[in-house]
Scaffold this active site. Structure first.
Site, PDB file in Angstrom:
ATOM      1  N   GLY A   1      10.891  -9.734   0.234  1.00 29.08           N
ATOM      2  CA  GLY A   1      11.774  -9.703   1.399  1.00 29.08           C
ATOM      3  C   GLY A   1      13.246  -9.656   1.002  1.00 29.08           C
ATOM      4  N   HIS A  23      16.815 -10.882  -9.429  1.00 28.32           N
ATOM      5  CA  HIS A  23      15.370 -11.126  -9.478  1.00 28.32           C
ATOM      6  C   HIS A  23      15.033 -12.106 -10.619  1.00 28.32           C
ATOM      7  CE1 HIS A  23      14.002  -8.366  -6.449  1.00 28.32           C
ATOM      8  NE2 HIS A  23      14.366  -7.274  -7.085  1.00 28.32           N
ATOM      9  N   SER A  55       2.222  -5.203  -1.464  1.00 29.37           N
ATOM     10  CA  SER A  55       3.499  -4.491  -1.328  1.00 29.37           C
ATOM     11  C   SER A  55       3.921  -3.913  -2.681  1.00 29.37           C
ATOM     12  CB  SER A  55       4.549  -5.473  -0.798  1.00 29.37           C
ATOM     13  OG  SER A  55       5.771  -4.831  -0.606  1.00 29.37           O
ATOM     14  N   ARG A 115       8.195  -0.341   4.114  1.00 31.45           N
ATOM     15  CA  ARG A 115       6.841   0.212   4.213  1.00 31.45           C
ATOM     16  C   ARG A 115       6.251  -0.208   5.556  1.00 31.45           C
ATOM     17  NH1 ARG A 115       1.508  -1.084   2.817  1.00 31.45           N
ATOM     18  NH2 ARG A 115       2.177  -3.232   2.573  1.00 31.45           N
TER      19      ARG A 115
HETATM   20  P1  A3P Z   1       5.675  -4.246   2.748  1.00 34.16           P
HETATM   21  O1  A3P Z   1       5.485  -3.383   1.541  1.00 34.16           O
HETATM   22  O2  A3P Z   1       4.594  -5.265   2.919  1.00 34.16           O
HETATM   23  O3  A3P Z   1       5.893  -3.456   3.991  1.00 34.16           O
HETATM   24  P2  A3P Z   1      11.743  -6.271  -1.146  1.00 34.16           P
HETATM   25  O4  A3P Z   1      12.863  -6.045  -0.208  1.00 34.16           O
HETATM   26  O5  A3P Z   1      11.784  -7.608  -1.816  1.00 34.16           O
HETATM   27  O6  A3P Z   1      11.553  -5.139  -2.072  1.00 34.16           O
HETATM   28  O7  A3P Z   1      10.435  -6.370  -0.226  1.00 34.16           O
HETATM   29  C1  A3P Z   1       9.958  -5.233   0.428  1.00 34.16           C
HETATM   30  C2  A3P Z   1       9.027  -5.686   1.523  1.00 34.16           C
HETATM   31  O8  A3P Z   1       9.789  -6.200   2.629  1.00 34.16           O
HETATM   32  C3  A3P Z   1       8.227  -4.527   2.067  1.00 34.16           C
HETATM   33  O9  A3P Z   1       7.010  -5.087   2.541  1.00 34.16           O
HETATM   34  C4  A3P Z   1       9.130  -4.053   3.192  1.00 34.16           C
HETATM   35  O10 A3P Z   1       8.482  -3.260   4.135  1.00 34.16           O
HETATM   36  C5  A3P Z   1       9.579  -5.379   3.777  1.00 34.16           C
HETATM   37  N1  A3P Z   1      10.842  -5.288   4.505  1.00 34.16           N
HETATM   38  C6  A3P Z   1      11.929  -4.546   4.205  1.00 34.16           C
HETATM   39  N2  A3P Z   1      12.872  -4.721   5.134  1.00 34.16           N
HETATM   40  C7  A3P Z   1      12.389  -5.592   6.035  1.00 34.16           C
HETATM   41  C8  A3P Z   1      12.903  -6.147   7.249  1.00 34.16           C
HETATM   42  N3  A3P Z   1      14.102  -5.842   7.684  1.00 34.16           N
HETATM   43  N4  A3P Z   1      12.116  -7.007   7.916  1.00 34.16           N
HETATM   44  C9  A3P Z   1      10.888  -7.330   7.477  1.00 34.16           C
HETATM   45  N5  A3P Z   1      10.342  -6.822   6.353  1.00 34.16           N
HETATM   46  C10 A3P Z   1      11.075  -5.963   5.636  1.00 34.16           C
END
Ligand code: A3P
Length: 303
Positions: free
Chosen positions: A44, A108, A140, A268
């Site tokens: 997230g 990270h 994810s 995604r």
């Molecule tokens: P999914 O692959 O389960 O959809 P990070 O930002 O740490 O790379 O994490 C990416 C994950 O957060 C992905 O999950 C993405 O879709 C989700 N994500 C990105 N933006 C978001 C938002 N504004 N609200 C909720 N989830 C979000």
């Protein structure tokens, strides 16, 4: 993500970040006003960046919906990634950041790898960590891997078989893994120093975004005034940073970010529970056992 990984002080670091973790540890000088967003991959990060950026900088933009830089750029290009800055140089220049506003960074790296000047109780800088259910995070990550491959890598393509990837993840062999140790480091730090480390869960934000955004704003030192609440500023920020809004913004539908990752790869599904669509019952059982074992001495629970 197909990198050669090296075990550095207990965590698997991609080869291209090895120099930068050392420079970061050695040269970073924390300021009391610094705000550091920390996370494992796919927990997230992008959402947290967008929210924290909007909270901290809200007075700079007349209305968030019309003027925010988030409308024109991917959050990863707006919030400074510490490790990538230290890849550019041993002592990167942070002067391009906006004067009179706190420096907003992301990393990270695990808590254990952060420089002492960030963690020290004599420094007032703050850390916000976001974690996510390990099974949803794994799903994810598994979708993300084929979209991201560093230009610098000499490693062979990683396996993309779900079972093999799951096995590696459970053994902690993935970028910045083991994930459970990553979580535990920040969790323990948040218990020891709650004024310094705020621990958030992706699922909590999904469930009660208003409550946790207020909590985040207070922690960051930018609480919402009653007048702002009345004007609907909180809801405006939540709406701007929502998955549906961000996924469809122009900068996030095309192009790549500074490290060559398609901007769209960060958006995604944005849901809780996608594990049930991908993992077998035995994988779920296996992960639950691992979690129980790993956290048996801790009060921490994943959602
Ligand atoms: P999914 O692959 O389960 O959809 P990070 O930002 O740490 O790379 O994490 C990416 C994950 O957060 C992905 O999950 C993405 O879709 C989700 N994500 C990105 N933006 C978001 C938002 N504004 N609200 C909720 N989830 C979000």
């Amino acid at each position: 993500t197909g990198e050669n990984l090296f075990l550095y002080e207990g965590f698997w670091i991609p080869e291209f970040l090895l120099k930068s973790v050392v420079s970061f540890q050695k040269h970073f000088v924390a300021r009391d006003t610094d705000l550091i967003l920390a996370s494992s991959l796919k927990s997230g990060t992008t959402w947290l960046m967008a929210l924290a950026f909007s909270i901290v900088n809200r007075t700079r933009f007349k209305t968030h919906t019309n003027n925010s830089p988030l409308l024109a750029a991917n959050p990863h290009d707006i919030v400074t990634h510490l490790e990538l800055k230290y890849m550019e140089s041993e002592s990167p220049n942070f002067e391009d950041m906006i004067p009179n506003f706190p420096r907003l960074f992301h990393t990270h790296f695990a808590y254990e790898l952060l420089p002492p000047c960030i963690k020290s109780s004599s420094s007032a800088c703050k850390i916000v960590y976001i974690c996510r259910n390990p099974m949803d995070l794994f799903v994810s990550l598994w979708h993300f891997v084929p979209k991201f491959r560093s230009k610098n890598t000499t490693a062979p393509s990683p396996p993309h078989n779900l079972g093999e990837c799951f096995d590696m993840f459970c053994r902690g062999i993935h970028d910045h893994g083991p994930y459970f140790d990553h979580v535990l480091g920040f969790w323990n730090a948040s218990l020891e120093s709650p004024h310094k480390v705020l621990f958030l869960r992706y699922e909590d934000l999904k469930e009660d975004c208003v409550f946790h955004v207020k909590r985040l704003a207070e922690f960051l030192g930018f609480p919402f005034s009653e007048e702002e609440e009345k004007r609907g500023v909180i809801m405006e920020i939540i709406e701007l940073c929502s998955f549906g809004k961000m996924k469809n913004l122009n900068p996030n539908t095309c192009g790549t970010n500074f490290s060559g990752i398609p901007n769209s790869a960060f958006f995604r599904k944005g849901e809780v529970g996608d594990r049930n669509n991908h993992l077998t019952p035995s994988m779920i059982e296996c992960m639950e056992k691992l979690v129980q074992e790993k956290f048996k001495e801790s009060l921490f629970r994943f959602k």
